[in-house]
Design an enzyme around this catalytic site. Sequence first.
Site, PDB file in Angstrom:
ATOM      1  N   HIS A  79     -11.523 -24.624 -49.435  1.00 34.72           N
ATOM      2  CA  HIS A  79     -12.486 -23.504 -49.733  1.00 34.72           C
ATOM      3  C   HIS A  79     -12.568 -22.642 -51.127  1.00 34.72           C
ATOM      4  O   HIS A  79     -13.466 -22.580 -51.778  1.00 34.72           O
ATOM      5  CB  HIS A  79     -12.577 -22.589 -48.379  1.00 34.72           C
ATOM      6  CG  HIS A  79     -13.595 -21.481 -48.457  1.00 34.72           C
ATOM      7  ND1 HIS A  79     -13.549 -20.598 -49.078  1.00 34.72           N
ATOM      8  CD2 HIS A  79     -14.826 -21.563 -47.734  1.00 34.72           C
ATOM      9  CE1 HIS A  79     -14.449 -19.519 -48.774  1.00 34.72           C
ATOM     10  NE2 HIS A  79     -15.273 -20.287 -48.028  1.00 34.72           N
ATOM     11  N   HIS A 122     -16.618 -25.039 -37.657  1.00 34.93           N
ATOM     12  CA  HIS A 122     -16.595 -24.548 -39.201  1.00 34.93           C
ATOM     13  C   HIS A 122     -15.097 -24.790 -39.778  1.00 34.93           C
ATOM     14  O   HIS A 122     -14.148 -24.680 -39.330  1.00 34.93           O
ATOM     15  CB  HIS A 122     -16.707 -23.035 -39.084  1.00 34.93           C
ATOM     16  CG  HIS A 122     -17.023 -22.507 -40.470  1.00 34.93           C
ATOM     17  ND1 HIS A 122     -16.446 -21.309 -40.847  1.00 34.93           N
ATOM     18  CD2 HIS A 122     -17.803 -22.878 -41.521  1.00 34.93           C
ATOM     19  CE1 HIS A 122     -16.835 -20.967 -42.132  1.00 34.93           C
ATOM     20  NE2 HIS A 122     -17.457 -22.050 -42.547  1.00 34.93           N
TER      21      HIS A 122
HETATM   22  O1  G3P Z   1     -21.496 -23.853 -44.634  1.00 32.63           O
HETATM   23  C1  G3P Z   1     -21.314 -22.828 -43.906  1.00 32.63           C
HETATM   24  C2  G3P Z   1     -20.436 -21.794 -44.213  1.00 32.63           C
HETATM   25  O2  G3P Z   1     -19.191 -22.430 -44.428  1.00 32.63           O
HETATM   26  C3  G3P Z   1     -20.696 -21.238 -45.574  1.00 32.63           C
HETATM   27  O3  G3P Z   1     -19.745 -20.348 -46.317  1.00 32.63           O
HETATM   28  O4  G3P Z   1     -17.845 -19.471 -47.558  1.00 32.63           O
HETATM   29  O5  G3P Z   1     -17.546 -20.228 -45.152  1.00 32.63           O
HETATM   30  O6  G3P Z   1     -18.166 -21.764 -46.814  1.00 32.63           O
HETATM   31  P1  G3P Z   1     -18.121 -20.691 -46.294  1.00 32.63           P
HETATM   32 MG    MG Z   2     -18.105 -23.770 -45.748  1.00 30.19          MG
END
Ligand code: G3P
Ligand code: MG
Length: 251
Positions: A52, A10
């Site tokens: 992000h 992630h």
């Molecule tokens: O793509 C999965 C996840 O990253 C979605 O939430 O806020 O971590 O970008 P966020």
């Molecule tokens: Mg994400």
Amino acid sequence: MWPYPKVVAHRGGGKMAPENTLAALLCGLEYGFHAVEFDVMLARDGVPVVVHDPYLGRTIPGSGNIYDYDAAELVTMDAGSWFAPRFKGEPVPLYVQFVDACRQHGIWMNVEIKPAPGFEEETGRAVATLTQALFGLQIAADDPLQVPLFSSFSTVALEAARLAAPAIPRALLLDDAPADWRDQAKRLDAVAIHVNHKKLTRQFARDIRDAGLGLFCYTVNDPVRARELLSWGVDALCTDRIDIIGADFAG
Ligand code: G3P
Ligand code: MG
């Protein structure tokens, strides 16, 4: 239904490096990850960058919005110090730089299209148009592992991406699932649903799979939960804990 890797780092390297940076990508690689999720947003000049939050302050020192700055300014900013002093000066990457690095190392990409509020259509279109240009040959060769998978919480962004680059696959990101999630996925011609694992039940997992869609969960940091999700037929998950949920995690 899901030709992609099962475990995905992630934001590049999860919680082991500053999110959405090239250092994070390399950190993920060191942990054996050849699959990554990262977030893409537009700078003021319409150039996609990897970040992000739509504003400065958390991972980038300063104030204002990402769209208040051109990409050339953002790439000089420090996206590493907030995480640890040794990452001081780690820049905000351009999307094209991130793509280059992923290709160089054979890393599969889940590109989360992350529009700042009010820029949904523009962001979907710009990211898809650039991705189409970068991956023309791979798209023509029809090898799913060589082409990114788009995902977004914004159906407007996904629809714009579909119109700009119909051959690049799309996944619908959900937190609280709307009643019409099947129709939304169908309209977008999505290949998968990406769900918040905290909102997923065994029945919902079954429904998604019965709809013929891939099922990906975010963001799973507990190996016990990861194992349970995989036992429900979840196809893939992303994790911040690349140190305890490895790329070869089997459930
Ligand atoms: O793509 C999965 C996840 O990253 C979605 O939430 O806020 O971590 O970008 P966020
Ligand atoms: Mg994400």
